[in-house]
Design a protein around this motif. Structure first.
Motif, PDB file in Angstrom:
ATOM      1  N   SER A 249     -20.524   1.825  16.946  1.00 19.68           N
ATOM      2  CA  SER A 249     -21.029   2.045  18.300  1.00 19.68           C
ATOM      3  C   SER A 249     -20.970   0.750  19.097  1.00 19.68           C
ATOM      4  N   ALA A 250     -21.337   0.830  20.366  1.00 17.27           N
ATOM      5  CA  ALA A 250     -21.325  -0.342  21.236  1.00 17.27           C
ATOM      6  C   ALA A 250     -22.429  -0.231  22.268  1.00 17.27           C
ATOM      7  N   GLN A 251     -22.787  -1.385  22.811  1.00 15.57           N
ATOM      8  CA  GLN A 251     -23.732  -1.463  23.912  1.00 15.57           C
ATOM      9  C   GLN A 251     -23.061  -2.235  25.063  1.00 15.57           C
ATOM     10  N   PHE A 252     -22.726  -1.526  26.121  1.00 20.25           N
ATOM     11  CA  PHE A 252     -22.200  -2.123  27.342  1.00 20.25           C
ATOM     12  C   PHE A 252     -22.978  -1.507  28.503  1.00 20.25           C
ATOM     13  N   PRO A 253     -24.143  -2.066  28.854  1.00 17.87           N
ATOM     14  CA  PRO A 253     -25.024  -1.423  29.829  1.00 17.87           C
ATOM     15  C   PRO A 253     -24.361  -1.117  31.181  1.00 17.87           C
ATOM     16  N   GLU A 254     -23.377  -1.913  31.577  1.00 17.06           N
ATOM     17  CA  GLU A 254     -22.785  -1.752  32.910  1.00 17.06           C
ATOM     18  C   GLU A 254     -21.615  -0.787  32.939  1.00 17.06           C
ATOM     19  N   TYR A 255     -21.142  -0.333  31.758  1.00 17.58           N
ATOM     20  CA  TYR A 255     -19.890   0.429  31.731  1.00 17.58           C
ATOM     21  C   TYR A 255     -20.031   1.692  30.899  1.00 17.58           C
ATOM     22  N   ASP A 256     -19.108   2.621  31.161  1.00 15.98           N
ATOM     23  CA  ASP A 256     -19.092   3.903  30.456  1.00 15.98           C
ATOM     24  C   ASP A 256     -17.640   4.322  30.232  1.00 15.98           C
TER      25      ASP A 256
ATOM     26  N   VAL B 138     -14.658 -17.923  29.489  1.00 13.04           N
ATOM     27  CA  VAL B 138     -15.056 -16.572  29.100  1.00 13.04           C
ATOM     28  C   VAL B 138     -16.506 -16.326  29.479  1.00 13.04           C
ATOM     29  N   ARG B 139     -16.875 -15.057  29.452  1.00 12.39           N
ATOM     30  CA  ARG B 139     -18.250 -14.636  29.758  1.00 12.39           C
ATOM     31  C   ARG B 139     -18.677 -13.597  28.730  1.00 12.39           C
ATOM     32  N   SER B 140     -19.898 -13.724  28.211  1.00 11.58           N
ATOM     33  CA  SER B 140     -20.427 -12.756  27.239  1.00 11.58           C
ATOM     34  C   SER B 140     -20.643 -11.408  27.906  1.00 11.58           C
ATOM     35  N   GLN B 141     -20.339 -10.350  27.159  1.00 14.24           N
ATOM     36  CA  GLN B 141     -20.470  -9.017  27.748  1.00 14.24           C
ATOM     37  C   GLN B 141     -20.466  -7.959  26.655  1.00 14.24           C
ATOM     38  N   GLY B 142     -21.632  -7.445  26.287  1.00 15.95           N
ATOM     39  CA  GLY B 142     -21.731  -6.315  25.378  1.00 15.95           C
ATOM     40  C   GLY B 142     -21.720  -6.690  23.910  1.00 15.95           C
ATOM     41  N   PHE B 143     -21.955  -5.658  23.075  1.00 14.05           N
ATOM     42  CA  PHE B 143     -21.990  -5.802  21.618  1.00 14.05           C
ATOM     43  C   PHE B 143     -21.332  -4.582  20.989  1.00 14.05           C
ATOM     44  N   VAL B 144     -20.691  -4.801  19.834  1.00 13.92           N
ATOM     45  CA  VAL B 144     -20.108  -3.705  19.054  1.00 13.92           C
ATOM     46  C   VAL B 144     -20.656  -3.792  17.634  1.00 13.92           C
ATOM     47  N   THR B 145     -21.043  -2.659  17.063  1.00 12.60           N
ATOM     48  CA  THR B 145     -21.591  -2.594  15.707  1.00 12.60           C
ATOM     49  C   THR B 145     -20.552  -2.020  14.754  1.00 12.60           C
ATOM     50  N   LEU B 146     -20.321  -2.749  13.648  1.00 14.31           N
ATOM     51  CA  LEU B 146     -19.378  -2.336  12.616  1.00 14.31           C
ATOM     52  C   LEU B 146     -20.113  -2.090  11.305  1.00 14.31           C
ATOM     53  N   LEU B 147     -19.623  -1.140  10.524  1.00  9.90           N
ATOM     54  CA  LEU B 147     -20.070  -0.934   9.152  1.00  9.90           C
ATOM     55  C   LEU B 147     -18.897  -1.183   8.220  1.00  9.90           C
ATOM     56  N   PHE B 148     -19.104  -2.032   7.200  1.00  8.83           N
ATOM     57  CA  PHE B 148     -18.077  -2.335   6.219  1.00  8.83           C
ATOM     58  C   PHE B 148     -18.535  -1.902   4.833  1.00  8.83           C
ATOM     59  N   ASN B 149     -17.652  -1.251   4.088  1.00  9.27           N
ATOM     60  CA  ASN B 149     -17.804  -1.077   2.651  1.00  9.27           C
ATOM     61  C   ASN B 149     -16.732  -1.942   1.999  1.00  9.27           C
ATOM     62  N   VAL B 150     -17.149  -2.935   1.228  1.00  6.94           N
ATOM     63  CA  VAL B 150     -16.226  -3.923   0.678  1.00  6.94           C
ATOM     64  C   VAL B 150     -16.164  -3.796  -0.839  1.00  6.94           C
ATOM     65  N   VAL B 151     -14.959  -3.728  -1.392  1.00  3.09           N
ATOM     66  CA  VAL B 151     -14.732  -3.724  -2.831  1.00  3.09           C
ATOM     67  C   VAL B 151     -13.719  -4.817  -3.154  1.00  3.09           C
ATOM     68  N   THR B 152     -14.037  -5.669  -4.132  1.00  4.98           N
ATOM     69  CA  THR B 152     -13.069  -6.651  -4.612  1.00  4.98           C
ATOM     70  C   THR B 152     -12.750  -6.362  -6.072  1.00  4.98           C
ATOM     71  N   LYS B 153     -11.555  -6.714  -6.465  1.00 12.41           N
ATOM     72  CA  LYS B 153     -11.114  -6.476  -7.846  1.00 12.41           C
ATOM     73  C   LYS B 153     -10.379  -7.712  -8.366  1.00 12.41           C
ATOM     74  N   ASP B 154     -10.799  -8.172  -9.538  1.00  8.59           N
ATOM     75  CA  ASP B 154     -10.152  -9.266 -10.269  1.00  8.59           C
ATOM     76  C   ASP B 154     -10.376 -10.642  -9.653  1.00  8.59           C
ATOM     77  N   MET B 155     -11.296 -10.779  -8.718  1.00  9.67           N
ATOM     78  CA  MET B 155     -11.548 -12.107  -8.168  1.00  9.67           C
ATOM     79  C   MET B 155     -12.178 -13.029  -9.212  1.00  9.67           C
ATOM     80  N   ARG B 156     -13.118 -12.515  -9.976  1.00  6.00           N
ATOM     81  CA  ARG B 156     -13.757 -13.339 -11.009  1.00  6.00           C
ATOM     82  C   ARG B 156     -12.761 -13.719 -12.108  1.00  6.00           C
TER      83      ARG B 156
END
Length: 214
Positions: A19-26, A171-189
């Motif tokens: 999702s995102a939050q951009f109060p001024e835009y739609d 640049v100018r700050s404007q809005g936020f975006v929310t991400l969800l990550f599911n992370v799997v690593t294999k053989d790093m250890r």
């Protein structure tokens, strides 16, 4: 003879641009792409994507909800150049032209969670990414870009994942975006890389098998 050890490790990432939050835009939509080092190569999934257009929710949050899926797998021999995800949010201006409403970037989370018996590691993370837009360097340029419907934007959004040249960009700050990550690593250890303790700011995924520490 002992079996040869792995020569590469895998990083599997799925989740969603939630999702995102951009109060001024739609009526906004989002593009994403991945930036990674020379030792990395995608083996499955999509490196880039573009979401549907969404409008603000009718509740008090007034959130822009996409729930747009991300799914990609990388292989590498070297953690240098760890993948980053670059986000670009677009929407219409008063003339109906699609213009940039925000850029953002975040590394794929480095720290997975609890270790399973087969040494794969999985964890779920939530990230809220601050977005920004380039600004014109003068009032005349700002008026001209507004009148012509051509706002300042990067020709290649991947530049926001790099430091070179960005120090001269206003640049100018404007809005936020929310991400969800599911992370799997294999053989790093097995290759000698320790990803460290779980990120306590993430959202816990499934509980580890019994007998293993949380």
């Amino acid at each position: 003879m002992a079996a040869a050890g792995p020569s590469v490790f895998l990083l599997m990432v799925n989740g969603q641009v939630e999702s995102a939050q951009f109060p001024e835009y739609d009526d906004l939509y989002c593009k994403y792409c991945f930036v990674y080092g020379q030792d990395w190569a995608p083996t499955a999934g999509l490196e880039e994507g573009i979401s549907q257009i969404t409008c603000k929710s009718q509740d008090v949050r007034r959130a822009l909800v996409w729930n747009f899926p991300i799914d990609i797998t990388f292989k590498s021999t070297n953690p240098y150049g760890w993948p980053q995800i670059v986000l670009s949010v677009y929407g219409p201006d008063v003339f109906g032209n699609d213009v940039i409403r925000g850029y953002g970037v975040a590394h794929v989370p480095l720290s997975p969670g609890s270790t399973s018996v087969c040494e794969n590691i999985c964890f779920r993370h939530k990230r809220t990414i601050p977005m920004f837009v380039p600004e014109s360097t003068s009032k005349l340029q700002k008026f001209t870009s507004w009148f012509m419907g051509r706002r300042p934007e990067y020709t290649d959004p991947k530049v926001v994942a790099q430091g070179e040249g960005r120090e001269v960009t206003r640049v100018r700050s404007q809005g936020f975006v929310t991400l969800l990550f599911n992370v799997v690593t294999k053989d790093m250890r097995k290759l000698g890389y320790d990803t460290g303790p779980p990120d306590t700011h993430g959202i816990l995924g499934p509980s580890p098998p019994q007998g293993l520490p949380r």
